[in-house]
Design an enzyme around this catalytic site. Structure first.
Site, PDB file in Angstrom:
ATOM      1  N   TRP A 119       0.849  -1.213   0.000  1.00  0.00           N
ATOM      2  CA  TRP A 119       0.000   0.000   0.000  1.00  0.00           C
ATOM      3  C   TRP A 119       0.878   1.255   0.000  1.00  0.00           C
ATOM      4  O   TRP A 119       0.542   2.259  -0.623  1.00  0.00           O
ATOM      5  CB  TRP A 119      -0.895  -0.008   1.245  1.00  0.00           C
ATOM      6  N   HIS A 120       2.021   1.163   0.714  1.00  0.00           N
ATOM      7  CA  HIS A 120       2.878   2.345   0.834  1.00  0.00           C
ATOM      8  C   HIS A 120       3.617   2.688  -0.448  1.00  0.00           C
ATOM      9  O   HIS A 120       4.154   3.785  -0.573  1.00  0.00           O
ATOM     10  CB  HIS A 120       3.881   2.174   1.979  1.00  0.00           C
ATOM     11  N   GLY A 121       3.699   1.765  -1.381  1.00  0.00           N
ATOM     12  CA  GLY A 121       4.380   2.128  -2.615  1.00  0.00           C
ATOM     13  C   GLY A 121       4.687   0.935  -3.487  1.00  0.00           C
ATOM     14  O   GLY A 121       4.786  -0.196  -3.006  1.00  0.00           O
TER      15      GLY A 121
ATOM     16  N   PHE B 136       1.214   8.049  -1.912  1.00  0.00           N
ATOM     17  CA  PHE B 136       0.570   6.760  -1.645  1.00  0.00           C
ATOM     18  C   PHE B 136      -0.903   6.845  -2.020  1.00  0.00           C
ATOM     19  O   PHE B 136      -1.660   6.004  -1.778  1.00  0.00           O
ATOM     20  CB  PHE B 136       0.720   6.360  -0.177  1.00  0.00           C
TER      21      PHE B 136
END
Lengths: 481, 328
Positions: free
Chosen positions: A322-324, A481
């Site tokens: 999710w963060h990248g 994000f």
């Protein structure tokens, strides 16, 4: 539009003044227009995506309200999840996946010709798609009825204070607030402004200042080593705290002024005494989202020890993703998961160690050791989070260790000793405030101070921002994000 | 809102304004020793009289290039990184607010003088005393930009400069790198000839692109300020001397690659046509091969300023604007 831009300083008072001047029944339309304007400020094209996601989930919500067949309901929920994750997948992960498949094909000698997508990642897409998914899941679970007012539902998805970087709100708490009549009150104004002030301080005067040092060192990792590299990583830990927590406080404060309550998103994560506790105090709304919509549905901790571990690792893997869309960030998530698992597995041994060494009898020292260990475990993962590539991350680890006592170039990234010392002082100030804050929410803590102490703090924050702030309008890290 | 709440807001605002005023003073106190602009103003104000014969305006080329002590009753009021709009507002203030006068005003007529360079709006705290922000906003159409500029320059000059205040407060300020400033003229110490050739060429290309705003010129707003400056001088009976300052030949080669000088001079012809008594002096190539007289590709050093100012004196003498014996 960035919260710390001149445009927002004009936009926000205008929005608030008009909001309270308008009759309550038409306020939603004003807020929706303001939210789309806020979002479209970056790129008008982005609005098409948010509109698409809104329309799909609105329609799915209505269908879920009409349908009683479990199979059809699951299908409708599947549509919502597929569309939202499809948007995320296309805009955020397609190129990452494509590049990796291409590399793999090249490695095994297969031809591969799928072109990269020439698109920019829409700001905040991970936040509003998650918020939108939570609505359809809540309706599916029967936690709330479908929202029939398209405008109010669109506002739920796009409410500008928390649109691009959270907190990720729940339909059960935010949607009903759009139907309430909010009055302008002195209490809301003061409470909102003080949260915004704290947020601006940790963003502009702390995070963005530290960012100059961090960017210089991490932008050329082969040039720096030892203490300089270590300091840059420490600085990044506080940069990302100030950047993200700062955004959240400004968002919560801005919403509060208009009478809306958003959930707490940060407490004081660097005082956490375990990595698990860290995640209870860092990006609280995302952690809660994963708990309610992923961890518990896949079994949570109710299916035995190993399944619990598997579930935890899955959550942290998805959190990393999710963060990248990069291996460094995925590894960041996996390492966080491993640390949490490690804490759980090693608990009997650490307790025995504390007992044997006498740490148990010195609770303050015991706590200090736990906090320091936790902070440094998190710090290791911040290297992965910040480094541009896996190779850079390895260089950072290597050169930090091999040149541990090297102080060459220590002041180069700041230009002089004064700026460096001011950076340290600002970090110490933030940590001191959070120490006094204790386990209370920032707003509650600020409210508990005596008036002279509050005013002194307000003035310090205000002039701290003005005097030491970095006014280059550096974007919030979490926007990507 | 209740009366006590209103009172609290007013009290807090008073406190904020008081601290703001204190920090502004502290900033100027900290900044003056190392600010060429503030120090130049301080030197001007220290003069017995504001009735000058020669007033030099312009940017760093004029600031480093003209040694005012070689001219009779002259002051070099040029400011680093400034432009025609700066010159216009500073001259206007000098003539209309400070009660100054001048018989002659020197202005630059360089190749980059008609570029815009918004990024040059530095030293905002200094310029906030002189610039008419609403007028600038109106002329450029950048209302938000100048509103922000006004707010920070005028009301919050210390914004982002807290480090300087801390340094001054702790006695850590470093003023050892300052070069001498004499009647507003900076004596640059460098010797460009000692720089290796390859490095010189690279720096020259960078520098030329920077000062010419990547060669996106001429800019209409800049030209308008030049016209206004000429009109202001005419209104006050001041004769204008437009000077092209020397550059190294290496710099000229770079400029010629990007610009048609004939077109630029035709533009200047058109601008100067309404002022028949305006004097144009082109010394752009006068010292180009003598690299030892330069500090860098486009700034004369101390010796270069002496040589250049004497050449300028000769040309002024030829134009009948000065008798050589009058020079100090």
């Amino acid at each position: 539009m960035l919260f710390h831009s001149f445009a927002f300083l004009v936009f926000f008072p205008v929005v608030v003044a008009a909001y309270f001047a308008l009759p309550p029944r038409s306020r939603w339309a004003w807020l929706l227009a303001a939210s789309y304007f806020f979002y479209g400020w970056w790129r008008v094209e982005y609005l098409a995506l948010i509109l698409f996601s809104t329309l799909v989930d609105y329609a799915v919500g209505l269908q879920l309200g009409k349908t009683t067949s479990p199979r059809a309901r699951r299908a409708w929920l599947g549509v919502s999840i597929a569309v939202n994750l499809g948007l995320l997948g296309t805009f955020k992960y397609f190129n990452f996946l494509n590049a990796n498949v291409e590399a793999l094909c090249t490695w095994i000698g297969l031809p591969y010709g799928v072109p990269m997508l020439d698109v920019l990642l829409p700001v905040g897409i991970s936040f509003y798609t998650f918020q939108s998914i939570s609505y359809t899941v809540d309706v599916y679970r029967g936690h709330r009825p479908p929202e029939r007012h398209l405008g109010i539902f669109a506002l739920y998805v796009s409410f500008f204070p928390q649109l691009v970087a959270g907190p990720i709100e729940r339909s059960t708490t935010l949607l009903p607030q759009f139907r309430e009549t909010h009055r302008f009150t002195y209490d809301n104004l003061v409470k909102g402004l003080r949260l915004m002030l704290w947020g601006y301080f940790i963003k502009v005067a702390v995070a963005d200042r530290l960012g100059l040092y961090v960017d210089t060192v991490y932008g050329d990792v082969h040039q720096y080593e030892g203490v300089t590299m270590l300091i840059a990583t420490y600085f990044f830990a506080f940069q990302i705290l100030g950047d993200f927590a700062g955004y959240s406080y400004i968002a919560i404060g801005a919403a509060r002024i208009m009478g809306y309550s958003l959930m707490e998103n940060f407490r004081r994560p660097y005082y956490a005494d375990s990595v698990q506790q860290f995640w209870r105090e860092w990006h609280i709304s995302l952690g809660a989202w994963f708990r309610d919509y992923l961890y518990i549905p896949i079994g949570g901790s109710k299916s035995g020890t190993w399944r619990t571990y598997r579930n935890l690792m899955l959550v942290f893997f998805v959190s990393g993703l999710w963060h990248g869309a990069a291996w460094t960030v995925i590894l960041f998530g996996v390492m966080q998961g491993l640390f949490v698992l490690g804490e759980k597995m090693l608990r009997p041994w650490t307790a025995r160690f504390s007992d044997a060494t006498g740490l148990d009898r010195l609770p303050w020292l015991h706590n200090l050791v736990r906090v320091a260990v936790t902070f440094h475990l998190v710090l290791i993962t911040w290297v992965l989070f910040r480094a541009s590539s896996m190779a850079d991350a390895l260089t950072v680890f290597r050169s930090t260790v091999t040149g541990l006592f090297t102080t060459d170039h220590l002041f180069v990234p700041t230009g002089d000793v004064t700026a460096f010392l001011i950076n340290i002082a600002l970090i110490a100030f933030v940590m001191a405030v959070q120490y006094v804050q204790g386990d209370r929410e920032a707003g509650v803590f600020l409210n508990s101070l005596t008036r002279p102490a509050r005013w002194a703090l307000y003035l310090m924050l205000l002039f701290g921002i003005l005097a030491f702030g970095e006014f280059g309008e550096r974007a919030f890290i979490y926007f990507q994000f | 809102m209740t009366a006590p709440q209103t009172l609290r807001i007013v009290l807090f605002a008073v406190l904020v304004l008081a601290i703001n005023a204190g920090l502004t003073r502290a900033y100027f106190h900290a900044e003056t020793p190392s600010s060429w602009t503030l120090a130049t103003d301080a030197q001007l104000r220290a003069r017995e009289s504001f009735d000058l014969e020669w007033l030099i305006l312009g940017d760093s080329h004029a600031k480093c290039g003209i040694e005012p002590r070689l001219l009779p009753n002259a002051f070099n009021l040029s400011t680093l990184g400034s432009h025609y709009y700066h010159s216009y507002y500073r001259l206007k203030h000098f003539l209309e607010q400070e009660g100054g006068s001048a018989a002659f005003v020197v202005l630059p007529m360089d190749t980059h003088s008609v570029a815009w360079q918004r990024k040059r709006m530095e030293d905002g705290a200094y310029w906030s005393q002189y610039i008419d922000y609403p007028q600038m906003a109106w002329r450029t159409g950048d209302f938000a930009g100048y509103a922000r500029q006004y707010l920070t320059d005028y009301w919050l000059p210390y914004a982002g400069h807290g480090d300087r205040i801390v340094e001054a407060g702790l006695g850590w300020s470093d003023t050892t790198t300052r070069f001498p400033l004499l009647d507003g003229h900076i004596q640059m110490p460098g010797d460009w000839s000692s720089t290796p050739h390859a490095e010189r060429i690279a720096l020259t290309e960078q520098r030329c692109a920077f000062i010419h705003d990547d060669y996106t010129l001429p800019d209409p707003v800049t030209l308008r300020y030049l016209r206004d400056t000429l009109a202001l001088c005419a209104a006050h009976g001041i004769r204008v001397v437009m000077v092209r300052f020397p550059l190294t030949e290496e710099a000229w080669e770079v400029i010629h690659e990007h610009m048609e000088l004939d077109q630029l001079d035709a533009l200047y012809d058109e601008l100067f046509a309404p002022y028949p008594d305006l004097v144009r002096i082109d010394l752009g190539h006068a010292l180009g091969e003598r690299l030892a007289l330069f500090n860098d590709p486009d700034h004369l050093n101390e010796e270069g300023a002496q040589v250049f100012t004497r050449m300028l004196l000769e040309r002024l003498d030829e134009a009948g604007l000065i008798a050589r014996g009058n020079a100090s």
